[in-house]
Design a protein around this motif. Structure first.
Motif, PDB file in Angstrom:
ATOM      1  N   LEU A   1       1.066   7.868  -6.489  1.00  9.01           N
ATOM      2  CA  LEU A   1       0.196   8.844  -7.035  1.00  9.01           C
ATOM      3  C   LEU A   1       0.519   9.981  -7.068  1.00  9.01           C
TER       4      LEU A   1
ATOM      5  N   ASP B   1       2.169   1.800  -3.366  1.00 13.61           N
ATOM      6  CA  ASP B   1       1.122   2.344  -4.399  1.00 13.61           C
ATOM      7  C   ASP B   1       0.624   3.775  -3.969  1.00 13.61           C
ATOM      8  N   ILE B   2       0.716   4.306  -2.893  1.00 18.23           N
ATOM      9  CA  ILE B   2       0.801   5.693  -2.395  1.00 18.23           C
ATOM     10  C   ILE B   2       1.615   6.401  -2.968  1.00 18.23           C
TER      11      ILE B   2
ATOM     12  N   GLU C   1      -7.510  10.609  -2.944  1.00 15.09           N
ATOM     13  CA  GLU C   1      -7.292   9.278  -1.889  1.00 15.09           C
ATOM     14  C   GLU C   1      -7.673   9.903  -0.554  1.00 15.09           C
TER      15      GLU C   1
ATOM     16  N   GLN D   1      -4.151  12.596  -7.383  1.00 15.11           N
ATOM     17  CA  GLN D   1      -4.850  11.330  -7.142  1.00 15.11           C
ATOM     18  C   GLN D   1      -4.544  11.004  -5.529  1.00 15.11           C
ATOM     19  N   ALA D   2      -3.715  11.750  -4.825  1.00 15.81           N
ATOM     20  CA  ALA D   2      -3.144  11.757  -3.477  1.00 15.81           C
ATOM     21  C   ALA D   2      -4.300  12.400  -2.843  1.00 15.81           C
TER      22      ALA D   2
ATOM     23  N   ARG E   1       0.881  -1.123   0.131  1.00 16.59           N
ATOM     24  CA  ARG E   1       0.067  -0.119  -0.055  1.00 16.59           C
ATOM     25  C   ARG E   1       0.909   1.256  -0.064  1.00 16.59           C
TER      26      ARG E   1
ATOM     27  N   LYS F   1     -11.169  10.712   0.159  1.00 21.63           N
ATOM     28  CA  LYS F   1     -11.930   9.557   0.258  1.00 21.63           C
ATOM     29  C   LYS F   1     -11.807   8.788   1.599  1.00 21.63           C
ATOM     30  N   GLU F   2     -10.492   8.771   2.206  1.00 23.19           N
ATOM     31  CA  GLU F   2     -10.080   7.947   3.445  1.00 23.19           C
ATOM     32  C   GLU F   2     -10.852   8.783   4.379  1.00 23.19           C
TER      33      GLU F   2
END
Length: 301
Positions: free
Chosen positions: A264, A260-261, A272, A268-269, A257, A275-276
């Protein structure tokens, strides 16, 4: 097998828009019902650890927790008891079980924790509440948690368990009983395990009532297994190796993870992060609440 079970939980929980939690629970129950005893044994070995791939406080985490009740109920059946997991409702035990041969009944609560969770206190274990949930019709109350997540030295939960005669069992204990095909019969009872805290309390001094008594419980469980204390310690060590292997899986997930972060873009970050934190969902809920107040004001006018 645990991975298959986990995938099923995630699949069912992702269907939350078209299913209520009660319906999702029913789907899990139906899935568990068709699993073989060997598959259940495999799941019991790992069910005490909540996977990091399940978001905290999510519907998936809630369903995973409920699935542990369903697995525990199935395990009780494999041990020769009649058992059922109770539908979601407040202020009650999650699992009921009854001896077919020895005229006793018990209430039980299954606990699961993340490996990454460090702060656990007596409220997390709900020992006193479990004692109350037994009511006047059930002789015993049993808490089933991961063995190595219980406090190692001193804790109020041990004193409460001794005072209230609540059995502090572990998933590892259940696993070892199942692996050795232990089952109640007309001539064999598991009652001494369920009333273990009462037995331990007789030998305990008031000054040491908060001390971890799991080693004493292990002696009681080992007798039911017909194993020596050394053999039991070795069996418990094997359980530890399973947890260590699981820990590697959880670390790998977290590391992936992170990678993946890192990939970004800035936009995108930010997306995210929003969203988080569920900030947009909170805004919608607040707006809905305010709208309802405004509607009430118009109705009053």
């Amino acid at each position: 097998m645990f991975d298959v079970f986990l995938d099923k939980i995630l699949e069912i929980s992702n269907d939350e828009k078209s299913k209520t939690f009660k319906e999702q629970t029913k789907s899990v129950s139906e899935f568990v019902k068709i699993l073989t005893d060997e598959q259940i044994k495999s799941i019991v070995k790992e069910i005490g650890t909540i996977p990091e791939c399940i978001k905290a406080s999510s519907s998936a985490e809630k369903l995973f927790s409920k699935s542990s009740d369903i697995i525990l109920s199935r395990a009780f059946k494999m041990l020769g008891l009649k058992s059922k997991a109770i539908d979601e409702r407040g202020d009650s035990a999650d699992v009921l079980a009854e001896s077919v041969y020895h005229k006793y009944s018990l209430v039980a609560d299954a606990k699961c924790f993340r490996m990454s969770r460090t702060a656990k206190n007596q409220k997390d274990f709900k020992v006193a509440a479990l004692s109350n949930w037994r009511g006047g019709e059930n002789e015993y109350a049993v808490l089933v948690s991961p063995y190595f997540q219980y406090p190692k030295e001193e804790s109020q939960i041990y004193k409460t368990a001794l005072d209230e005669n609540v059995c502090l069992l572990a998933w590892e204990h259940i696993s070892l009983l199942l692996e050795n095909n232990i089952k109640e019969s007309e001539n064999f009872s598991l009652e001494s395990i369920w009333e273990s805290s009462k037995m331990i309390a007789r030998e305990s001094k008031v000054s040491s009532s908060k001390m971890c008594f799991l080693p004493k419980l292990n002696k009681i469980v080992s007798k039911k297994l017909g194993a020596s204390e050394n053999d039991f310690a070795e069996k418990l060590n094997q359980c530890k190796l399973t947890i260590v292997a699981r820990g590697s899986t959880e670390i790998a997930y977290c590391e992936n993870r992170i990678e993946d972060i890192k990939k970004l873009t800035k936009e995108q970050a930010i997306g995210e992060l929003i969203k988080e934190t569920k900030l947009e969902e909170k805004i919608n809920v607040i707006n809905s609440f305010i709208s309802s107040l405004e509607t009430d004001e118009e109705a009053e006018e």
